[in-house]
Scaffold this motif. Structure first.
Motif, PDB file in Angstrom:
ATOM      1  N   UNK A 123       5.120  10.128  -1.825  1.00  0.00           N
ATOM      2  CA  UNK A 123       6.329  10.604  -2.496  1.00  0.00           C
ATOM      3  C   UNK A 123       6.120  12.063  -2.893  1.00  0.00           C
ATOM      4  N   UNK A 124       6.409  12.997  -1.970  1.00  0.00           N
ATOM      5  CA  UNK A 124       6.172  14.420  -2.244  1.00  0.00           C
ATOM      6  C   UNK A 124       6.921  14.953  -3.468  1.00  0.00           C
ATOM      7  N   UNK A 125       7.923  14.256  -3.926  1.00  0.00           N
ATOM      8  CA  UNK A 125       8.679  14.689  -5.088  1.00  0.00           C
ATOM      9  C   UNK A 125       8.140  14.147  -6.405  1.00  0.00           C
ATOM     10  N   UNK A 126       7.027  13.429  -6.374  1.00  0.00           N
ATOM     11  CA  UNK A 126       6.492  12.824  -7.596  1.00  0.00           C
ATOM     12  C   UNK A 126       5.822  13.890  -8.453  1.00  0.00           C
ATOM     13  N   UNK A 127       6.551  14.368  -9.430  1.00  0.00           N
ATOM     14  CA  UNK A 127       6.070  15.439 -10.295  1.00  0.00           C
ATOM     15  C   UNK A 127       4.833  15.069 -11.090  1.00  0.00           C
ATOM     16  N   UNK A 128       4.721  13.799 -11.491  1.00  0.00           N
ATOM     17  CA  UNK A 128       3.569  13.379 -12.288  1.00  0.00           C
ATOM     18  C   UNK A 128       2.273  13.544 -11.495  1.00  0.00           C
ATOM     19  N   UNK A 129       2.298  13.167 -10.215  1.00  0.00           N
ATOM     20  CA  UNK A 129       1.100  13.287  -9.376  1.00  0.00           C
ATOM     21  C   UNK A 129       0.770  14.761  -9.150  1.00  0.00           C
ATOM     22  N   UNK A 130       1.793  15.558  -8.906  1.00  0.00           N
ATOM     23  CA  UNK A 130       1.597  16.996  -8.708  1.00  0.00           C
ATOM     24  C   UNK A 130       0.980  17.640  -9.964  1.00  0.00           C
ATOM     25  N   UNK A 131       1.476  17.256 -11.128  1.00  0.00           N
ATOM     26  CA  UNK A 131       0.954  17.782 -12.388  1.00  0.00           C
ATOM     27  C   UNK A 131      -0.495  17.346 -12.613  1.00  0.00           C
ATOM     28  N   UNK A 142       0.795  -1.233   0.000  1.00  0.00           N
ATOM     29  CA  UNK A 142       0.000   0.000   0.000  1.00  0.00           C
ATOM     30  C   UNK A 142       0.828   1.286   0.000  1.00  0.00           C
ATOM     31  N   UNK A 143       2.133   1.175   0.159  1.00  0.00           N
ATOM     32  CA  UNK A 143       2.976   2.372   0.173  1.00  0.00           C
ATOM     33  C   UNK A 143       3.643   2.628  -1.180  1.00  0.00           C
ATOM     34  N   UNK A 144       3.214   1.932  -2.208  1.00  0.00           N
ATOM     35  CA  UNK A 144       3.823   2.073  -3.531  1.00  0.00           C
ATOM     36  C   UNK A 144       3.244   3.303  -4.237  1.00  0.00           C
ATOM     37  N   UNK A 145       3.971   4.390  -4.206  1.00  0.00           N
ATOM     38  CA  UNK A 145       3.503   5.655  -4.780  1.00  0.00           C
ATOM     39  C   UNK A 145       3.261   5.543  -6.287  1.00  0.00           C
ATOM     40  N   UNK A 205      -2.729  26.053  -7.843  1.00  0.00           N
ATOM     41  CA  UNK A 205      -1.470  26.766  -7.606  1.00  0.00           C
ATOM     42  C   UNK A 205      -0.724  26.230  -6.386  1.00  0.00           C
ATOM     43  N   UNK A 206      -1.453  25.617  -5.466  1.00  0.00           N
ATOM     44  CA  UNK A 206      -0.785  24.983  -4.319  1.00  0.00           C
ATOM     45  C   UNK A 206       0.067  23.802  -4.796  1.00  0.00           C
ATOM     46  N   UNK A 207      -0.348  23.152  -5.868  1.00  0.00           N
ATOM     47  CA  UNK A 207       0.421  22.028  -6.416  1.00  0.00           C
ATOM     48  C   UNK A 207       1.519  22.494  -7.364  1.00  0.00           C
ATOM     49  N   UNK A 208       1.323  23.660  -7.982  1.00  0.00           N
ATOM     50  CA  UNK A 208       2.348  24.216  -8.866  1.00  0.00           C
ATOM     51  C   UNK A 208       2.169  25.721  -8.908  1.00  0.00           C
ATOM     52  N   UNK A 209       2.914  26.411  -8.077  1.00  0.00           N
ATOM     53  CA  UNK A 209       2.739  27.863  -7.956  1.00  0.00           C
ATOM     54  C   UNK A 209       3.106  28.631  -9.214  1.00  0.00           C
ATOM     55  N   UNK A 210       3.805  28.005 -10.139  1.00  0.00           N
ATOM     56  CA  UNK A 210       4.183  28.705 -11.366  1.00  0.00           C
ATOM     57  C   UNK A 210       3.315  28.287 -12.559  1.00  0.00           C
TER      58      UNK A 210
END
Length: 160
Positions: A89-97, A56-59, A127-132
C-alpha cells in the motif's frame, strides 16, 4: 485512555479499509489490538503473524507487526514489515513515517559515531520516504557541517 481510544479508532478505520477480512480475521485483529493496548507484545506479534499467514497481502497487518516488532526490540523485523506494508500500500502514511523515522535515527547514531558517509546514506534514505522531513534535512545539515561542507549544510538547513 484517550491514546487508547485514538489507537482503537485508527486501527478500526484501517480494518474497515481491509476488504477481504473474514469475520475470524476481524476477530483476530481485535484480539491483536487488545494485546497491543495491554502491551502484551509477544501475543500481539503472534496474532498479527497469524493474520498474515491467512492473508499475506494485508498491509495493515504488516504495519502493525512492524510496530510490535519494534516494541520487542527486533529492528530488522520491524523494518521488513514496514517496507512490505508500504510495498503493498504505497499510500500508507504510517509505514512511510515509520521508515523515515528509522533511517533518520540511524543517521543520527552514525553521525554521532563519526560514520559520516553512512549517515549521509541513511538520511538520504529517510528523505526518500519523506522529502520534506525537517528532521532529516536538519540532521543532513549537521553531517555536512561536521564534514566542513558549508554550502551543502546551508542548503540542507534551508530545506529543514
Amino acid at each position: 485512555m484517550i491514546k487508547r481510544f485514538f489507537f482503537s479508532l485508527a486501527l478500526g478505520v484501517s480494518l474497515s479499509l481491509s476488504p477481504g477480512l473474514s469475520l475470524a480475521a476481524d476477530e483476530l485483529f481485535n484480539k491483536a489490538q487488545m494485546y497491543e493496548t495491554e502491551q502484551r507484545w509477544s501475543e500481539a506479534f503472534s496474532a498479527y503473524s497469524e493474520i498474515l499467514k491467512r492473508d499475506p497481502t494485508n498491509a495493515t497487518a504488516h504495519y502493525r507487526l512492524g510496530a510490535v516488532s519494534e516494541k520487542l526490540g527486533s529492528t530488522d523485523s520491524a523494518l521488513r514489515s514496514y517496507q512490505e506494508a508500504l510495498r503493498l500500500n504505497p499510500g500508507m502514511g504510517e509505514a512511510r513515517t515509520a521508515l523515515e523515522g528509522f533511517y533518520t535515527n540511524q543517521g543520527v547514531a552514525q553521525r554521532r559515531s563519526n560514520q559520516l558517509d553512512e549517515a549521509v546514506q541513511s538520511l538520504q534514505q529517510a528523505l526518500a520516504y519523506n522529502e520534506s522531513s525537517a528532521n532529516a534535512h536538519f540532521e543532513l545539515g549537521q553531517v555536512f557541517e561536521q564534514r566542513g561542507q558549508m554550502a551543502e549544510a546551508v542548503t540542507a538547513y534551508q530545506e529543514a
